[in-house]
Design a protein around this motif. Sequence first.
Motif, PDB file in Angstrom:
ATOM      1  N   ASP A  62       0.829  -1.214   0.000  1.00 25.62           N
ATOM      2  CA  ASP A  62       0.000   0.000   0.000  1.00 25.62           C
ATOM      3  C   ASP A  62       0.860   1.260   0.000  1.00 25.62           C
ATOM      4  OD1 ASP A  62      -2.528  -1.249   0.034  1.00 25.62           O
ATOM      5  OD2 ASP A  62      -2.407  -1.567   2.193  1.00 25.62           O
ATOM      6  N   ALA A 117       3.899   1.453  -1.590  1.00 23.70           N
ATOM      7  CA  ALA A 117       4.763   1.517  -2.766  1.00 23.70           C
ATOM      8  C   ALA A 117       4.226   2.481  -3.813  1.00 23.70           C
ATOM      9  CB  ALA A 117       4.922   0.118  -3.358  1.00 23.70           C
ATOM     10  N   GLY A 118       2.916   2.445  -4.042  1.00 19.63           N
ATOM     11  CA  GLY A 118       2.336   3.290  -5.090  1.00 19.63           C
ATOM     12  C   GLY A 118       2.622   4.758  -4.861  1.00 19.63           C
ATOM     13  N   ALA A 119       2.512   5.204  -3.605  1.00 22.23           N
ATOM     14  CA  ALA A 119       2.727   6.623  -3.307  1.00 22.23           C
ATOM     15  C   ALA A 119       4.180   7.027  -3.586  1.00 22.23           C
ATOM     16  CB  ALA A 119       2.360   6.921  -1.860  1.00 22.23           C
ATOM     17  N   VAL A 159       6.301   5.517  -5.744  1.00 21.71           N
ATOM     18  CA  VAL A 159       6.467   5.535  -7.209  1.00 21.71           C
ATOM     19  C   VAL A 159       5.926   6.849  -7.753  1.00 21.71           C
ATOM     20  CG1 VAL A 159       5.723   4.474  -9.382  1.00 21.71           C
ATOM     21  CG2 VAL A 159       6.414   3.029  -7.450  1.00 21.71           C
ATOM     22  N   PHE A 160       4.731   7.223  -7.310  1.00 19.02           N
ATOM     23  CA  PHE A 160       4.127   8.485  -7.750  1.00 19.02           C
ATOM     24  C   PHE A 160       5.043   9.669  -7.438  1.00 19.02           C
ATOM     25  CE2 PHE A 160       1.651  12.100  -5.929  1.00 19.02           C
ATOM     26  CZ  PHE A 160       1.291  12.698  -7.126  1.00 19.02           C
ATOM     27  N   ILE A 191       2.689  12.478   2.061  1.00 19.99           N
ATOM     28  CA  ILE A 191       1.457  11.730   1.786  1.00 19.99           C
ATOM     29  C   ILE A 191       1.207  10.749   2.926  1.00 19.99           C
ATOM     30  CG2 ILE A 191       0.295  10.144   0.227  1.00 19.99           C
ATOM     31  CD1 ILE A 191       1.762  11.325  -2.069  1.00 19.99           C
ATOM     32  N   ILE A 232      -0.496   7.596   4.439  1.00 19.26           N
ATOM     33  CA  ILE A 232      -1.043   6.342   3.901  1.00 19.26           C
ATOM     34  C   ILE A 232      -1.512   5.526   5.094  1.00 19.26           C
ATOM     35  CG2 ILE A 232      -0.568   4.339   2.444  1.00 19.26           C
ATOM     36  CD1 ILE A 232       1.982   5.914   1.511  1.00 19.26           C
ATOM     37  N   PRO A 261       3.121  -3.950  -6.239  1.00 18.48           N
ATOM     38  CA  PRO A 261       2.220  -2.926  -5.713  1.00 18.48           C
ATOM     39  C   PRO A 261       1.039  -2.683  -6.651  1.00 18.48           C
ATOM     40  CG  PRO A 261       4.249  -1.959  -6.522  1.00 18.48           C
ATOM     41  CD  PRO A 261       4.446  -3.430  -6.540  1.00 18.48           C
ATOM     42  N   PRO A 262      -0.020  -2.114  -6.092  1.00 14.98           N
ATOM     43  CA  PRO A 262      -1.204  -1.871  -6.909  1.00 14.98           C
ATOM     44  C   PRO A 262      -0.874  -0.968  -8.087  1.00 14.98           C
ATOM     45  CG  PRO A 262      -1.537  -1.190  -4.630  1.00 14.98           C
ATOM     46  CD  PRO A 262      -0.129  -1.617  -4.746  1.00 14.98           C
ATOM     47  N   PHE A 292      -1.125   1.658 -11.454  1.00 11.63           N
ATOM     48  CA  PHE A 292      -1.625   2.981 -11.812  1.00 11.63           C
ATOM     49  C   PHE A 292      -2.615   2.889 -12.968  1.00 11.63           C
ATOM     50  CE2 PHE A 292       2.436   3.706  -9.771  1.00 11.63           C
ATOM     51  CZ  PHE A 292       2.185   4.802  -8.962  1.00 11.63           C
ATOM     52  N   PHE A 294      -3.134   9.633 -10.136  1.00 13.65           N
ATOM     53  CA  PHE A 294      -2.639   8.837  -9.008  1.00 13.65           C
ATOM     54  C   PHE A 294      -3.743   8.605  -7.974  1.00 13.65           C
ATOM     55  CE2 PHE A 294      -0.783   9.349  -4.634  1.00 13.65           C
ATOM     56  CZ  PHE A 294      -0.357   8.042  -4.492  1.00 13.65           C
ATOM     57  N   ALA A 333      -3.221   2.626  -7.070  1.00 14.85           N
ATOM     58  CA  ALA A 333      -1.934   2.882  -6.406  1.00 14.85           C
ATOM     59  C   ALA A 333      -2.139   3.699  -5.138  1.00 14.85           C
ATOM     60  CB  ALA A 333      -0.983   3.610  -7.352  1.00 14.85           C
ATOM     61  N   ALA A 334      -3.272   4.380  -5.044  1.00 17.63           N
ATOM     62  CA  ALA A 334      -3.566   5.203  -3.865  1.00 17.63           C
ATOM     63  C   ALA A 334      -4.646   4.553  -2.998  1.00 17.63           C
ATOM     64  CB  ALA A 334      -4.019   6.601  -4.306  1.00 17.63           C
ATOM     65  N   SER A 335      -4.793   3.235  -3.089  1.00 14.11           N
ATOM     66  CA  SER A 335      -5.962   2.579  -2.483  1.00 14.11           C
ATOM     67  C   SER A 335      -6.012   2.668  -0.956  1.00 14.11           C
ATOM     68  CB  SER A 335      -6.019   1.110  -2.911  1.00 14.11           C
ATOM     69  OG  SER A 335      -4.827   0.447  -2.528  1.00 14.11           O
ATOM     70  N   TYR A 336      -4.897   2.992  -0.293  1.00 16.14           N
ATOM     71  CA  TYR A 336      -4.914   3.124   1.175  1.00 16.14           C
ATOM     72  C   TYR A 336      -4.811   4.593   1.602  1.00 16.14           C
ATOM     73  CZ  TYR A 336      -4.553   1.006   5.859  1.00 16.14           C
ATOM     74  OH  TYR A 336      -4.799   0.603   7.149  1.00 16.14           O
ATOM     75  N   ILE A 337      -4.981   5.511   0.658  1.00 19.93           N
ATOM     76  CA  ILE A 337      -4.905   6.945   0.959  1.00 19.93           C
ATOM     77  C   ILE A 337      -6.324   7.496   1.001  1.00 19.93           C
ATOM     78  CG2 ILE A 337      -4.043   9.175   0.144  1.00 19.93           C
ATOM     79  CD1 ILE A 337      -1.700   7.657  -1.110  1.00 19.93           C
ATOM     80  N   LEU A 387      -3.459  16.879  -0.760  1.00 22.80           N
ATOM     81  CA  LEU A 387      -2.129  16.875  -1.372  1.00 22.80           C
ATOM     82  C   LEU A 387      -1.836  18.253  -1.959  1.00 22.80           C
ATOM     83  CD1 LEU A 387      -0.908  14.083  -1.217  1.00 22.80           C
ATOM     84  CD2 LEU A 387      -1.069  13.910  -3.677  1.00 22.80           C
TER      85      LEU A 387
END
Lengths: 256, 263
Positions: free
Chosen positions: A221, A223-225, A227-228, A242, A244, B6-7, B9, B240, B245-249, B254
């Motif tokens: 969960d 990793a995506g942030a 990478v972004f 960010i 999470i 990871p999930p 994009f 994003f 990729a932001a599934s836990y945010i 931001l």
Amino acid sequence: MNAFSLDAHAALVTGSSQGIGHAIALGLRDAGARVVFHGLSEKSAELGAALPADAPYLACDLLPATGPETLLAAAFAAEPALDTLVCNAGSFFDLPLLEMTRERWQKTLDLNVTATFFLVQGFVRRLAAAARPGCIVITSSTNGFQAEADSSAYDASKGALVMLTRSLAVSLAPLGIRVNGIAPGLIRTPLTHTWLETRADDLVKHYEKKILLGTVGTPADCAGAVVFLCSPAARYLTGEIIVIDGGLTIAQIGRM
Amino acid sequence: MLPPTPPPFDLSHRDLWIIGGAGYLGRAVVTLLASMQARVLCADLDDRAHRMVADAGLPPNVTPATLDANDTAAVERFVTEHCAARGVPHGLAVMTYSSTGKRLDDLTPEDFDRANHGNLTGTFVLARAVSQRMAARGSGSVVLFSSMYGTVSPDPGAYEAPMNPNPIEYGVGKAGIQQMTRYFAVHFGPRAVRCNAISPGPFPTVATQQAHPEFIQRLAKKVPLGRIGQSSEIAGVVAFLLSDAASYINGQNLAVDGGWTSW
């Protein structure tokens, strides 16, 4: 252009032998970056099985004053084109407040804060010498702004990383180096697993009620942030953190 | 064994609604999402979305639509009709705003109410209507647009006559969006609908950039990265937050401001 592609980038991820750092490193590779892995322990057969076969792995203790420079020298030797640094290595050494020792306090700040600052300094010196733009991500924690009992050193160190992220962003922007952070909430990692499972009360159930999305997070969960943040999609982000946490820290009281 | 990757994009074949999608920032968002093979419903005032889609030669996966988000009855109809026709969307971004452009001393109570009806009430009615349907399905991602001026006040020194400082009702409404985001995140989170906000920093339009070069320089000086933002630099952030990729945010704001609010 793929907005999230890291093709032609190369990253060092500290603390990437397990947990959140490991998932971040795999995520960066998945997005196209070459990645140097780092951990405290020498590479065992078990660790080797968890790492991509072609990825460099560096064992280095970041606690001694010479640690950051030793790691950076080895990392740039393994991957001279490094332009991305993920300062993720950190740990928890607190004892209950009345039993806490000066040694454990100092160790927490040395690893979580001091090593992070000098890693960034050494990394930026090398980038500046090569006139190379870059990107830095720092792993803090929701403990950086919401306190937890018997975690004074950890909470203070993570709070320091929140401000260090902004301070570095302001100082390094003129060099074309962006600095951002992630603040994970409760994520199931080797660091938190034992703590969650050895409690007499049902801590996981308590957290699952408090976390709006209903589950303890996974390393993936996070990793995506990262990478972004390292990707072209985040070109105008700097000094940003960010969170999470599945909503852990935005509600006053979770579900009863 | 390696843990799962990871999930992604990936947004291909996702149904995404971009409201205010023909504006300066909305256009960049719609263009990026279209290139990522999403199915985009792009809504804006009058025929603006239709003209943008035609003029920019956007691909057939972008559908233009007309919506005045100030008109709450029209918003309810819009959501009902488009959900019936296209299904409940996977993602929603609300990029509308209202502003009088007036100086603080000249602002009437009616001006203030009108702008905040658009900034707050319109956004609320729209985001609620879509979130309720997402919650009934059990998934969704909503992105609301705040602003750096919902966090800090404009510096009057950056604006020189005859230019008016960014007006008060705009920032007040955008500050409200940050709390609306947290409330939505808490309310709908248990049904797996995430809600997050984006706070753009200085993103003056191309017309403003050309007409006021000294103003642009003054803005740039206030940014650690030393420059104003380009519209494409918002697009990836929306993508994003709408993606897995932001599934836990959830419940976050931001800042995409080059560091404006860091110092």
